[in-house]
Design a protein around this motif. Structure first.
Motif, mmCIF file in Angstrom:
data_model
loop_
_atom_site.group_PDB
_atom_site.id
_atom_site.type_symbol
_atom_site.label_atom_id
_atom_site.label_comp_id
_atom_site.label_asym_id
_atom_site.label_seq_id
_atom_site.Cartn_x
_atom_site.Cartn_y
_atom_site.Cartn_z
ATOM 1 N N PRO A 1 -17.801 -4.944 4.307
ATOM 2 C CA PRO A 1 -17.267 -4.509 4.792
ATOM 3 C C PRO A 1 -16.355 -3.718 4.164
ATOM 4 N N ARG A 2 -16.178 -2.435 4.632
ATOM 5 C CA ARG A 2 -15.383 -1.143 4.734
ATOM 6 C C ARG A 2 -14.078 -1.551 4.870
ATOM 7 N N GLY A 3 -13.786 -2.231 5.718
ATOM 8 C CA GLY A 3 -12.680 -2.517 6.609
ATOM 9 C C GLY A 3 -12.777 -3.528 7.382
ATOM 10 N N ILE A 4 -11.454 -4.096 8.262
ATOM 11 C CA ILE A 4 -11.302 -5.279 8.567
ATOM 12 C C ILE A 4 -10.745 -5.343 10.170
ATOM 13 N N GLY A 5 -10.682 -4.736 10.957
ATOM 14 C CA GLY A 5 -9.277 -4.968 11.739
ATOM 15 C C GLY A 5 -9.218 -6.717 12.947
ATOM 16 N N ILE A 6 -8.553 -6.190 13.260
ATOM 17 C CA ILE A 6 -7.681 -7.637 13.941
ATOM 18 C C ILE A 6 -6.541 -7.347 15.101
ATOM 19 N N VAL A 7 -7.256 -8.106 16.328
ATOM 20 C CA VAL A 7 -6.818 -8.203 17.439
ATOM 21 C C VAL A 7 -5.870 -9.220 17.252
ATOM 22 N N LEU B 1 -8.627 -3.674 21.943
ATOM 23 C CA LEU B 1 -10.000 -4.071 21.203
ATOM 24 C C LEU B 1 -10.338 -2.237 21.139
ATOM 25 N N GLN B 2 -10.161 -1.178 21.994
ATOM 26 C CA GLN B 2 -10.347 -0.011 21.976
ATOM 27 C C GLN B 2 -9.777 1.105 21.421
ATOM 28 N N ALA B 3 -9.154 0.848 20.475
ATOM 29 C CA ALA B 3 -7.900 1.388 19.604
ATOM 30 C C ALA B 3 -8.820 1.231 18.340
ATOM 31 N N LEU B 4 -9.056 0.128 18.103
ATOM 32 C CA LEU B 4 -10.291 -0.715 16.870
ATOM 33 C C LEU B 4 -11.341 0.478 17.037
ATOM 34 N N TYR B 5 -12.394 0.753 18.162
ATOM 35 C CA TYR B 5 -13.499 0.636 18.509
ATOM 36 C C TYR B 5 -13.393 1.757 17.869
ATOM 37 N N ARG B 6 -11.934 3.092 18.115
ATOM 38 C CA ARG B 6 -12.183 4.005 17.552
ATOM 39 C C ARG B 6 -12.337 4.642 16.000
ATOM 40 N N LEU B 7 -11.877 3.764 15.958
ATOM 41 C CA LEU B 7 -11.530 3.543 14.198
ATOM 42 C C LEU B 7 -13.008 3.352 13.450
ATOM 43 N N ALA B 8 -13.395 2.286 14.394
ATOM 44 C CA ALA B 8 -14.916 1.809 13.987
ATOM 45 C C ALA B 8 -15.757 3.081 14.021
ATOM 46 N N GLN B 9 -16.206 3.850 15.536
ATOM 47 C CA GLN B 9 -16.857 5.155 15.267
ATOM 48 C C GLN B 9 -16.416 5.698 14.404
ATOM 49 N N ALA B 10 -15.326 6.001 13.883
ATOM 50 C CA ALA B 10 -14.903 7.156 12.294
ATOM 51 C C ALA B 10 -14.879 7.096 11.135
ATOM 52 N N GLY B 11 -15.482 5.322 10.993
ATOM 53 C CA GLY B 11 -16.697 4.945 9.780
ATOM 54 C C GLY B 11 -15.330 4.003 9.272
ATOM 55 N N THR B 12 -13.759 3.547 9.833
ATOM 56 C CA THR B 12 -12.645 3.713 8.909
ATOM 57 C C THR B 12 -13.082 1.330 8.628
ATOM 58 N N ILE B 13 -13.174 0.967 9.678
ATOM 59 C CA ILE B 13 -13.553 -0.523 10.023
ATOM 60 C C ILE B 13 -14.955 -0.659 10.894
#
Length: 431
Positions: free
Chosen positions: A143-149, A193-205
């Motif tokens: 993984p390039r990045g991991i998001g945690i909720v 989750l929606q905040a992390l989804y935006r980062l995922a679409q940008a390729g951060t996580i």
């Protein structure tokens, strides 16, 4: 006369095993299936997966056994002192003659309404296909990045961060804080989750962990929310749910791409241990070293074989140099001979060209002389030398007709050696 005494009735003599089976049959016919409410005591989970415990209240207790198949279906983790409701069958454990209850299902006592609500939502979402294995995605290996909720103050966050630092300290981690318990928790979890989804679409996580520690069914109820379930299914990247303990199941677990038994396990599933990659790289390096060594050995053998075929290198080199010398001499001789031939051919061509040029010049001179003679014949001065004169008016125009002159008009008569001015006395009419 006294009556004769009657023999006493002799009871049936049972074999112990037969009596146990008869008691078991009586219990089966009289009670089973049976539902019992009580408090868990002396709970033991065996390595085989079977569970053994007692159910008790103020008036008594009964031994219970739950075999692995039924234990794997539990939606929570039984603990000492829990008040539960079980459904099972009474029987006799014949080797000891003990009365026991074979438990087929268990749920927390007093939580029947919540549990029934959980089952109804689970059945509806499952019918819609939200739990389909076909929509589950594999977790990325690197993984390039991991998001945690999770909640910033939760012990689960500490466990996850500790595991990630130990296993993959090079991977960036992004925390989206949210409440994990209470009425406001589902909405905050969805927003996180929606905040992390935006980062995922940008390729951060490219992987998300939804984690929380264990608790009662009320404590974990936020993870049984329908809004959260649909938000999990909408994740653009794989999502791992690690909520509660190993026996705790929530709707979020079924919707996630992967369920982890604990928050720590979720972190371990998201990032492979750094040591594993290093060991793999070391193994690859070792294979490469062996391959290079084998290649060097083979090349050394080929070199030795070639050296043996060459014999004495100096003699071979001298012979090659002699061949090169002879070839160079032949090349120089061939070039010199070619140059001489080309020189002779060029000289012959030069002689031929000079002859052709002289002939062309002679022919041109003859043609020029003939043209000059023709021009001379057309020269009017030659006509004047034979006694003719050329009349012209004052402007120099030739007079070619009597009609173009009048009496008293001055003219110029050009003869062979000069001009003579004349005046017309009278024009003569043509005859």
């Amino acid at each position: 006369m006294a009556e004769p005494s009657r023999p006493a009735t002799t009871p049936r003599i049972w074999q112990v095993g037969a009596l146990c089976r008869a008691i078991a049959d009586s219990l089966e016919a009289r009670f089973n299936p049976v539902a019992v409410r009580g408090e868990i005591s002396a709970f033991t989970a065996a390595s085989s997966g079977h569970c053994y415990f007692s159910l008790k209240d103020q008036q008594g207790q009964i031994r219970c056994a739950m075999f692995r198949r039924a234990a794997q279906l539990l939606e929570f983790r039984p603990r000492e002192g829990d008040s539960v409701e079980v459904l099972g069958r009474l029987g006799v454990y014949e080797p000891r003659g003990d009365l026991q209850l074979i438990v087929e299902s268990m749920r927390p006592a007093g939580q029947g309404a919540l549990y029934e609500q959980f089952l109804r939502l689970k059945a509806r979402l499952e019918a819609e296909g939200l739990f389909e294995p076909g929509r589950k995605r594999p977790v990325p290996v690197l993984p390039r990045g991991i998001g945690i909720v999770t909640s910033p103050g939760a012990a689960a966050l500490h466990d996850v961060v500790t595991a990630l630092r130990r296993r993959a300290c090079h991977v960036p981690v992004v925390l989206a804080p949210a409440a994990v318990q209470g009425a406001q928790a589902p909405g905050e979890l969805v927003q996180a989750l929606q905040a992390l989804y935006r980062l995922a679409q940008a390729g951060t996580i490219d992987v998300i962990l939804l984690v929380r520690g264990g608790g009662s069914i009320e404590d974990l109820w936020a993870f049984n929310d329908e809004r959260l379930a649909r938000a999990i299914v909408a994740s653009p990247v794989p999502l791992i749910c690690g909520v509660g303990h190993e026996t705790d199941f929530t709707i979020a677990d079924f919707c996630a791409d992967l369920r982890a038994p604990t928050p720590t396990a979720a972190a371990e599933l998201a990032a492979q241990a750094r040591e594993t990659w290093l060991e793999g790289l070391a193994a690859v390096q070792e294979r490469l070293d062996r391959a290079v060594a084998r290649r060097l050995d083979l090349s050394g053998e080929r070199l030795d074989q070639a050296a043996s075929r060459l014999g004495r290198p100096l003699a071979r080199m001298a012979a090659q140099q002699a061949r090169l010398g002879r070839a160079a001499h032949r090349l120089r001789f061939a070039v010199h001979r070619r140059l001489e031939a080309d020189t002779r051919r060029f000289m012959a061509l030069d002689v031929d060209l000079q002859g052709v040029a002289r002939e062309r010049l002679r022919r041109g001179a003859d043609a020029l002389e003939r043209a000059r003679l023709r021009l001379d014949l057309l020269d009017p001065r030659l006509v004047l030398q034979r006694g003719y004169a050329l009349l012209a008016d004052a402007s120099g125009k030739p007079v070619t007709s009597v009609a173009r002159v009048h009496a008293g008009q001055p003219l110029v008569a050009s003869v062979a050696d000069g001009d003579i001015p004349v005046t017309v006395t009278r024009p003569c009419n043509p005859s």
